[in-house]
Design a protein around this motif. Sequence first.
Motif, short mmCIF file in Angstrom:
data_model
loop_
_atom_site.label_atom_id
_atom_site.label_comp_id
_atom_site.label_asym_id
_atom_site.label_seq_id
_atom_site.Cartn_x
_atom_site.Cartn_y
_atom_site.Cartn_z
N SER A 50 62.06 75.07 107.40
CA SER A 50 60.92 76.36 106.93
C SER A 50 61.27 76.86 106.27
CB SER A 50 60.54 76.06 108.41
OG SER A 50 60.04 75.49 108.95
N LEU A 104 59.71 77.80 102.60
CA LEU A 104 59.00 79.32 102.10
C LEU A 104 60.06 79.84 100.46
CD1 LEU A 104 57.35 81.59 102.82
CD2 LEU A 104 59.78 82.55 103.57
N SER A 133 48.12 80.90 102.06
CA SER A 133 49.34 79.79 102.02
C SER A 133 49.70 79.29 103.94
CB SER A 133 50.39 80.64 101.00
OG SER A 133 51.53 79.31 100.76
N GLY A 134 49.75 79.35 104.18
CA GLY A 134 50.64 79.90 105.55
C GLY A 134 49.25 78.66 106.22
N THR A 140 47.90 75.56 104.21
CA THR A 140 48.96 74.71 104.98
C THR A 140 49.08 73.88 106.33
OG1 THR A 140 50.26 75.49 103.62
CG2 THR A 140 51.44 73.81 105.05
N TYR A 151 53.22 71.00 102.29
CA TYR A 151 52.77 72.61 101.55
C TYR A 151 51.92 73.18 100.81
CZ TYR A 151 53.70 77.71 102.75
OH TYR A 151 53.28 78.44 103.00
N GLY A 163 54.66 77.41 107.20
CA GLY A 163 53.74 78.23 107.02
C GLY A 163 53.13 79.85 108.22
N ALA A 194 55.67 82.19 106.36
CA ALA A 194 54.52 82.71 105.12
C ALA A 194 53.34 83.74 105.60
CB ALA A 194 53.80 81.47 104.72
N ILE A 195 53.20 83.75 106.67
CA ILE A 195 51.88 84.34 108.14
C ILE A 195 52.91 85.80 107.93
CG2 ILE A 195 50.23 84.96 109.26
CD1 ILE A 195 49.67 81.29 109.22
#
Length: 438
Positions: free
Chosen positions: A25, A29, A54-55, A58, A72, A325, A328-329
């Motif tokens: 993952s 990223l 983005s997260g 996705t 993604y 995802g 990213a969040i």
Amino acid sequence: MNETKRDVVLDVRDIPSPVQWITLSLQHLFAMFGATVLVPFLVGLSPGIALISSGLGTLSYLLITKGQIPAYLGSSFAFISPIIAAKALGGPESALIGCFFAGLVYGIIALIIKKAGLQWLMNILPPVVVGPVIIVIGLGLAGTAVNMAMYKNPGAPTGELVYSTTHITVALITLAVTIICSIFLRGFLGLIPILIGIIVGYTTAFFAGIIDFSGIQEAKWFQMPDFMVPFATYTPGISWEVIIIMVPVAVVTLAEHIGHQMVLSKVVGRNFIEKPGLHRSIAGDGVGIMIGSLIGGPPLTSYGENIGVLAITRAFSVYIIGGAGVIAILFGFIGKITAVISSIPQAVMGGISILLFGIIASSGLRMLIDNNVDFGNNRNLIIASVILVIGVGGAFVKLSDTVSLSGMALAAIIGVLLNLILPGREKADGNMFVEEVE
């Protein structure tokens, strides 16, 4: 297909071990990170919110596609110029509303494709139209990239720009490192040349003394981003001029989406255009764009870099994509990370942009070559020529005192009309995409 499936490490619905999950993952990223944060940097939106959108985009995409497509979603470069134009007309709020309508267009087209198939879309957007429009997208941003690379104050009026030897040196070093990494690095490192270029460029800028660290020192480790939520932080208003700017871009980027689905289908060994269906993947993109616009993020698109990661690792699990995802969040809420991104000098981003915007233009040229568009045919020559000059030249048509069609939007619309009106049009086959990936 069977040969592809034999060397799969993790199939689409396989659950990875904890170590695999986190490691793979993070790879996804890193692959999307450089390009995804560059878009908000260029258009004046929050990098932290861009990561969060983005997260979220996705994760919503994975739900809409029934967990069957490991794609993604990151920030889309095609919308940079339209967002800048929309901001000039009505501020960032106006641009976000325009982005929401762009996502809505995706949803409408997804419904039509589900009911009527693909042929109508291919008739409207053949390669002879889409290729030149993509070239216009890249070349239209060329001035922005060069200004960022050359000047201390790239956003100033033309007469007030201040040339800087330091800035152009930093930009060229960043560009050179990114090019070298793209050509000579292999494996996963070969998929993150943008990130490596930014890191080396940032280091060079540090020694050149053009980085302001005050924002990093003041930022908290956990920090709530400045979300822009309609009816909560601002009152939305509909501007027809902004909608006219955004909608043609959304239609054109659908061609990019279809291309990514074809490549992804070949990499994974499944026909995603047939199952779960192109209408679901397009709807997933559209919903992701709308979610992002509702919190202050840029439009999203599936990322070729992450498709490349899938091809190398052979780990196709949607759980890995979902994990990227989620990370990213989380990154979006880490104030220090957002502050570091914001501290990147424009010269560094300018060096990266010279390459990226050129690649966008070149990908339009590649589309024309891959689809064997014959420029010995005057019809094709006329369509491409008119699109290029209108788009790059900045032509515009005033529809009223407040509404006008300009640049890429005007070029795309005229290209579509010329393709439909001029005699000798070949009928496109909407089934060619299904055949292509089988």
